[in-house]
Design a protein around this motif. Structure first.
Motif, PDB file in Angstrom:
ATOM      1  N   THR A   1      29.955  83.261  -1.873  1.00  0.00           N
ATOM      2  CA  THR A   1      30.537  83.238  -3.217  1.00  0.00           C
ATOM      3  C   THR A   1      31.989  83.652  -3.145  1.00  0.00           C
ATOM      4  OG1 THR A   1      29.885  85.516  -3.618  1.00  0.00           O
ATOM      5  CG2 THR A   1      28.307  83.820  -4.267  1.00  0.00           C
ATOM      6  N   ALA A   2      32.709  83.453  -4.225  1.00  0.00           N
ATOM      7  CA  ALA A   2      34.128  83.789  -4.257  1.00  0.00           C
ATOM      8  C   ALA A   2      34.323  85.300  -4.131  1.00  0.00           C
ATOM      9  CB  ALA A   2      34.760  83.271  -5.533  1.00  0.00           C
ATOM     10  N   ALA A   3      33.394  86.093  -4.685  1.00  0.00           N
ATOM     11  CA  ALA A   3      33.529  87.545  -4.624  1.00  0.00           C
ATOM     12  C   ALA A   3      33.316  88.056  -3.205  1.00  0.00           C
ATOM     13  CB  ALA A   3      32.544  88.195  -5.575  1.00  0.00           C
ATOM     14  N   ALA A   4      32.481  87.376  -2.430  1.00  0.00           N
ATOM     15  CA  ALA A   4      32.173  87.829  -1.076  1.00  0.00           C
ATOM     16  C   ALA A   4      33.140  87.246  -0.056  1.00  0.00           C
ATOM     17  CB  ALA A   4      30.742  87.437  -0.728  1.00  0.00           C
ATOM     18  N   SER A   5      34.077  86.453  -0.497  1.00  0.00           N
ATOM     19  CA  SER A   5      35.018  85.831   0.421  1.00  0.00           C
ATOM     20  C   SER A   5      35.948  86.881   1.012  1.00  0.00           C
ATOM     21  CB  SER A   5      35.828  84.767  -0.313  1.00  0.00           C
ATOM     22  OG  SER A   5      36.812  84.251   0.541  1.00  0.00           O
ATOM     23  N   SER A   6      36.289  86.719   2.282  1.00  0.00           N
ATOM     24  CA  SER A   6      37.185  87.666   2.934  1.00  0.00           C
ATOM     25  C   SER A   6      38.638  87.206   2.850  1.00  0.00           C
ATOM     26  CB  SER A   6      36.779  87.833   4.399  1.00  0.00           C
ATOM     27  OG  SER A   6      36.910  86.601   5.068  1.00  0.00           O
ATOM     28  N   ALA A   7      38.899  86.109   2.169  1.00  0.00           N
ATOM     29  CA  ALA A   7      40.258  85.603   2.052  1.00  0.00           C
ATOM     30  C   ALA A   7      41.040  86.472   1.071  1.00  0.00           C
ATOM     31  CB  ALA A   7      40.249  84.168   1.576  1.00  0.00           C
ATOM     32  N   PRO A   8      42.314  86.711   1.330  1.00  0.00           N
ATOM     33  CA  PRO A   8      43.108  87.515   0.390  1.00  0.00           C
ATOM     34  C   PRO A   8      43.345  86.736  -0.892  1.00  0.00           C
ATOM     35  CG  PRO A   8      44.500  86.609   2.118  1.00  0.00           C
ATOM     36  CD  PRO A   8      43.076  86.280   2.479  1.00  0.00           C
ATOM     37  N   PRO A   9      43.591  87.433  -1.989  1.00  0.00           N
ATOM     38  CA  PRO A   9      43.846  86.716  -3.248  1.00  0.00           C
ATOM     39  C   PRO A   9      45.122  85.893  -3.137  1.00  0.00           C
ATOM     40  CG  PRO A   9      44.210  89.081  -3.499  1.00  0.00           C
ATOM     41  CD  PRO A   9      43.627  88.870  -2.135  1.00  0.00           C
ATOM     42  N   HIS A  10      45.143  84.805  -3.848  1.00  0.00           N
ATOM     43  CA  HIS A  10      46.269  83.881  -3.796  1.00  0.00           C
ATOM     44  C   HIS A  10      47.473  84.498  -4.507  1.00  0.00           C
ATOM     45  CE1 HIS A  10      48.819  80.491  -4.715  1.00  0.00           C
ATOM     46  NE2 HIS A  10      48.171  79.788  -3.816  1.00  0.00           N
ATOM     47  N   ALA A  11      48.591  84.589  -3.821  1.00  0.00           N
ATOM     48  CA  ALA A  11      49.817  85.133  -4.412  1.00  0.00           C
ATOM     49  C   ALA A  11      50.608  83.995  -5.044  1.00  0.00           C
ATOM     50  CB  ALA A  11      50.650  85.818  -3.337  1.00  0.00           C
ATOM     51  N   ALA A  12      51.372  84.333  -6.072  1.00  0.00           N
ATOM     52  CA  ALA A  12      52.195  83.336  -6.744  1.00  0.00           C
ATOM     53  C   ALA A  12      53.312  82.897  -5.798  1.00  0.00           C
ATOM     54  CB  ALA A  12      52.790  83.921  -8.008  1.00  0.00           C
ATOM     55  N   ASN A  13      53.639  81.631  -5.864  1.00  0.00           N
ATOM     56  CA  ASN A  13      54.697  81.084  -5.027  1.00  0.00           C
ATOM     57  C   ASN A  13      56.052  81.478  -5.626  1.00  0.00           C
ATOM     58  OD1 ASN A  13      56.374  79.598  -3.446  1.00  0.00           O
ATOM     59  ND2 ASN A  13      55.310  77.650  -3.722  1.00  0.00           N
ATOM     60  N   PRO A  14      56.856  82.254  -4.899  1.00  0.00           N
ATOM     61  CA  PRO A  14      58.147  82.695  -5.469  1.00  0.00           C
ATOM     62  C   PRO A  14      59.074  81.526  -5.791  1.00  0.00           C
ATOM     63  CG  PRO A  14      57.688  83.827  -3.402  1.00  0.00           C
ATOM     64  CD  PRO A  14      56.619  82.800  -3.591  1.00  0.00           C
ATOM     65  N   ALA A  15      58.977  80.429  -5.067  1.00  0.00           N
ATOM     66  CA  ALA A  15      59.846  79.290  -5.331  1.00  0.00           C
ATOM     67  C   ALA A  15      59.552  78.690  -6.697  1.00  0.00           C
ATOM     68  CB  ALA A  15      59.676  78.247  -4.239  1.00  0.00           C
ATOM     69  N   LEU A  16      58.289  78.737  -7.135  1.00  0.00           N
ATOM     70  CA  LEU A  16      57.936  78.199  -8.446  1.00  0.00           C
ATOM     71  C   LEU A  16      58.410  79.115  -9.569  1.00  0.00           C
ATOM     72  CD1 LEU A  16      54.334  76.896  -7.713  1.00  0.00           C
ATOM     73  CD2 LEU A  16      56.439  75.565  -7.878  1.00  0.00           C
ATOM     74  N   LEU A  17      58.483  80.404  -9.300  1.00  0.00           N
ATOM     75  CA  LEU A  17      58.854  81.361 -10.325  1.00  0.00           C
ATOM     76  C   LEU A  17      60.371  81.538 -10.435  1.00  0.00           C
ATOM     77  CD1 LEU A  17      56.179  84.094  -9.594  1.00  0.00           C
ATOM     78  CD2 LEU A  17      56.122  82.325 -11.353  1.00  0.00           C
ATOM     79  N   LYS A  18      61.140  80.913  -9.559  1.00  0.00           N
ATOM     80  CA  LYS A  18      62.598  81.105  -9.491  1.00  0.00           C
ATOM     81  C   LYS A  18      63.298  80.657 -10.778  1.00  0.00           C
ATOM     82  CE  LYS A  18      66.469  80.198  -6.438  1.00  0.00           C
ATOM     83  NZ  LYS A  18      66.911  79.497  -5.238  1.00  0.00           N
ATOM     84  N   GLY A  19      62.819  79.649 -11.428  1.00  0.00           N
ATOM     85  CA  GLY A  19      63.489  79.114 -12.603  1.00  0.00           C
ATOM     86  C   GLY A  19      63.192  79.877 -13.864  1.00  0.00           C
ATOM     87  N   ARG A  20      62.311  80.839 -13.840  1.00  0.00           N
ATOM     88  CA  ARG A  20      61.949  81.577 -15.078  1.00  0.00           C
ATOM     89  C   ARG A  20      62.968  82.581 -15.464  1.00  0.00           C
ATOM     90  NH1 ARG A  20      55.502  82.505 -15.161  1.00  0.00           N
ATOM     91  NH2 ARG A  20      54.985  80.348 -14.916  1.00  0.00           N
TER      92      ARG A  20
END
Length: 57
Positions: free
Chosen positions: A38-57
């Motif tokens: 399941t997604a809760a048992a996944s060992s993958a780190p949470p997805h971080a926001a892409n800084p390049a997409l947030l640059k225009g804000r």
């Protein structure tokens, strides 16, 4: 010729139904390799926001 055109959908339906019956009764049941992950048992780190997409804000 018209009889052939009229019978094609019924032949296709019978083929699909026959394959479904064959899958349910003839093939052995599939054994899963392990419990589903399941997604809760996944060992993958949470997805971080892409800084390049947030640059225009």
């Amino acid at each position: 010729m018209y009889a052939l055109v009229t019978l094609v959908p019924f032949v296709l339906l019978a083929t699909v139904m026959g394959l479904s019956w064959w899958e349910d009764r003839i093939l052995p049941p599939a054994d899963p390799a392990g419990p589903p992950v399941t997604a809760a048992a996944s060992s993958a780190p949470p997805h971080a926001a892409n800084p390049a997409l947030l640059k225009g804000r």
